[in-house]
Design an enzyme around this catalytic site. Sequence first.
Site, PDB file in Angstrom:
ATOM      1  N   GLU A 169      41.021  84.206  66.559  1.00 32.69           N
ATOM      2  CA  GLU A 169      41.213  84.908  67.677  1.00 32.69           C
ATOM      3  C   GLU A 169      40.159  84.906  68.783  1.00 32.69           C
ATOM      4  OE1 GLU A 169      41.887  88.881  66.162  1.00 32.69           O
ATOM      5  OE2 GLU A 169      43.880  88.264  65.176  1.00 32.69           O
ATOM      6  N   ASN A 210      42.816  79.686  64.576  1.00 33.62           N
ATOM      7  CA  ASN A 210      43.991  80.586  64.262  1.00 33.62           C
ATOM      8  C   ASN A 210      44.018  81.419  65.447  1.00 33.62           C
ATOM      9  OD1 ASN A 210      46.143  81.495  62.340  1.00 33.62           O
ATOM     10  ND2 ASN A 210      44.670  83.106  61.878  1.00 33.62           N
ATOM     11  N   HIS A 246      52.709  87.344  64.487  1.00 32.01           N
ATOM     12  CA  HIS A 246      52.860  88.630  64.210  1.00 32.01           C
ATOM     13  C   HIS A 246      53.894  89.012  65.417  1.00 32.01           C
ATOM     14  CE1 HIS A 246      49.814  89.240  61.264  1.00 32.01           C
ATOM     15  NE2 HIS A 246      48.888  88.725  62.212  1.00 32.01           N
ATOM     16  N   GLU A 274      50.480  83.870  59.528  1.00 25.52           N
ATOM     17  CA  GLU A 274      50.656  85.416  59.151  1.00 25.52           C
ATOM     18  C   GLU A 274      51.804  85.825  59.743  1.00 25.52           C
ATOM     19  OE1 GLU A 274      47.148  87.237  61.071  1.00 25.52           O
ATOM     20  OE2 GLU A 274      45.945  85.737  60.586  1.00 25.52           O
ATOM     21  N   ASP A 276      54.974  87.994  60.411  1.00 27.87           N
ATOM     22  CA  ASP A 276      55.979  89.235  60.059  1.00 27.87           C
ATOM     23  C   ASP A 276      56.596  89.500  61.507  1.00 27.87           C
ATOM     24  OD1 ASP A 276      53.772  90.350  61.608  1.00 27.87           O
ATOM     25  OD2 ASP A 276      52.747  91.406  59.835  1.00 27.87           O
TER      26      ASP A 276
HETATM   27  C1  XIL Z   1      44.548  92.737  59.001  1.00 30.88           C
HETATM   28  C2  XIL Z   1      44.731  93.179  57.506  1.00 30.88           C
HETATM   29  O1  XIL Z   1      46.103  92.910  57.135  1.00 30.88           O
HETATM   30  C3  XIL Z   1      44.547  94.472  57.219  1.00 30.88           C
HETATM   31  O2  XIL Z   1      44.422  94.903  56.063  1.00 30.88           O
HETATM   32  C4  XIL Z   1      42.968  94.777  58.010  1.00 30.88           C
HETATM   33  O3  XIL Z   1      42.684  96.228  57.833  1.00 30.88           O
HETATM   34  C5  XIL Z   1      42.980  94.477  59.082  1.00 30.88           C
HETATM   35  O4  XIL Z   1      43.284  93.019  59.361  1.00 30.88           O
HETATM   36  N1  XIL Z   1      45.170  88.915  62.276  1.00 30.88           N
HETATM   37  C6  XIL Z   1      44.339  88.621  61.358  1.00 30.88           C
HETATM   38  C7  XIL Z   1      44.254  89.128  60.129  1.00 30.88           C
HETATM   39  O5  XIL Z   1      43.803  87.317  61.455  1.00 30.88           O
HETATM   40  O6  XIL Z   1      43.196  89.055  59.475  1.00 30.88           O
HETATM   41  C8  XIL Z   1      44.568  90.686  60.246  1.00 30.88           C
HETATM   42  O7  XIL Z   1      44.588  91.219  59.106  1.00 30.88           O
HETATM   43  C9  XIL Z   1      46.069  90.993  61.020  1.00 30.88           C
HETATM   44  C10 XIL Z   1      45.714  90.179  62.345  1.00 30.88           C
END
Ligand code: XIL
Length: 470
Positions: A169, A210, A246, A274, A276
Amino acid sequence: MFPSKRRAAAVIAAGVLVSGLALAGGVQAQERAQDEPSTLAASLREAAAANGKFVGTAINNGLLGNSTYANIASSQFDSVTAENAMKWDSTEPSRGSFNYGGGDQLVDFAQANDQQVYGHTLVWHNQLPSWVSNGGFNASTLTSIMNNHITNVVNHFENDVEYWDVVNEVFNEDGTMRGSVFQNTIGTSFVGTAFRTADAADPDAKLCINDYNIETDNAKSDGLYNLVSSLLSQGVPIDCVGFQSHLVLDQNTSSFKSNMQRFADLGLELIITELDIRISTPADSSELQRQAQQYAGITQMCLEVSACSGITVWGISDRDSWVPGTFPGEGAACLYDDNYQPKPAYSAMVTAFGGDPGDPGDPGDPDPPTGCTASYVANRWNNGSVVELRVTTPQALSGWQITFALPAGTIVGSWNAEISQSGTSVTARNTQHNGTVAANGTVSFGFQTNSGATYSTPVVSLNGTQCTTA
Ligand code: XIL
């Protein structure tokens, strides 16, 4: 760069090996009569592997003690990412003091279940201890702190981690660099430095950049494209791009594929890291159906872009997802519901990979049928018994836990199950090999006890639901 990395050969080999099978599977599916048993892959990991892709999940270590969670994690996924355990605040909470407990636990779980470990993440502005973010370090000190962190963590997990999200990020939505402590103190060169340091620590690990909201063609993905192109031209060892993904239900992702392709054309490997798809809660059945189609669409896209090597979903069930805590009023984003029952999205994803999920319940009904039938045969003699227990389930299972009471004796041996006994209460869990059960399938396992006592028919429960006893 691929051939120098440890996993490339396996993935490519798997792709070649199984592409014929996947095609044959498609034909079979059309010709197969409704009631014939399927010969197609039944689990997500088998279905993905049949296409040479991996399918992973984020793991919350705190939930591995829940056998339903652990069974799904091991039976459905062949890659795991630490949801939190490998982040800076976990691995180096104070300067120079490293803690690998959570990461090691995940590696042990993965190795026991023949899974790869995807490392997440080395350099990120979040979950960064304040000794780093508020330390007031100058560029040279912060660079050595960053390099020391990367070197220690990557060295520790060398040979156990296939991929690392080296930086996470680093962009703003407009494609400029995010003003993290690293960017503000060191400048954009921190990114190249981080990759070179990680590569020196483990030349075999694949090193990724990422981010989120880079899935489609937009200002942010353009910024990433420009940075990555420039890093590659400087010889920075960057292997892969992680598209967090996401997503929001019904989000327009029409340029996802062409966007991925432009990164593939740079010679990079691509991973959906990641995934969802969140919905305003409560989600209704039409939303769950659309979500299923959208999970299938992402899967199909990864199949069509050969540089896409895998998909990781961010959490197993809606119950353990990060979404409701981060986006109030939204949730239902995962493949499994709050009760660890597979949702339409699960079946859609297996199907998109060319597998056959069986019938995990009416896709429109988030509550699949329950009810199971148990029977047992006990052969007794004075000092012992050999017992075989059979449980038939109307719904497909991806992992099972069967509990019953054993009023007398101790279990001294077993087969086809991992058995634990606490006093008179016994829990039998699937082994690595028999967790996946088709609808109307039967789980069968057995054990020996050191007691020949007879007792009335036991009450047997499957995944917490009491079965009728035949
Ligand atoms: C999130 C986790 O799912 C949570 O449990 C934590 O509190 C915060 O981080 N992008 C990412 C992940 O790269 O590491 C994040 O994970 C979600 C967003």
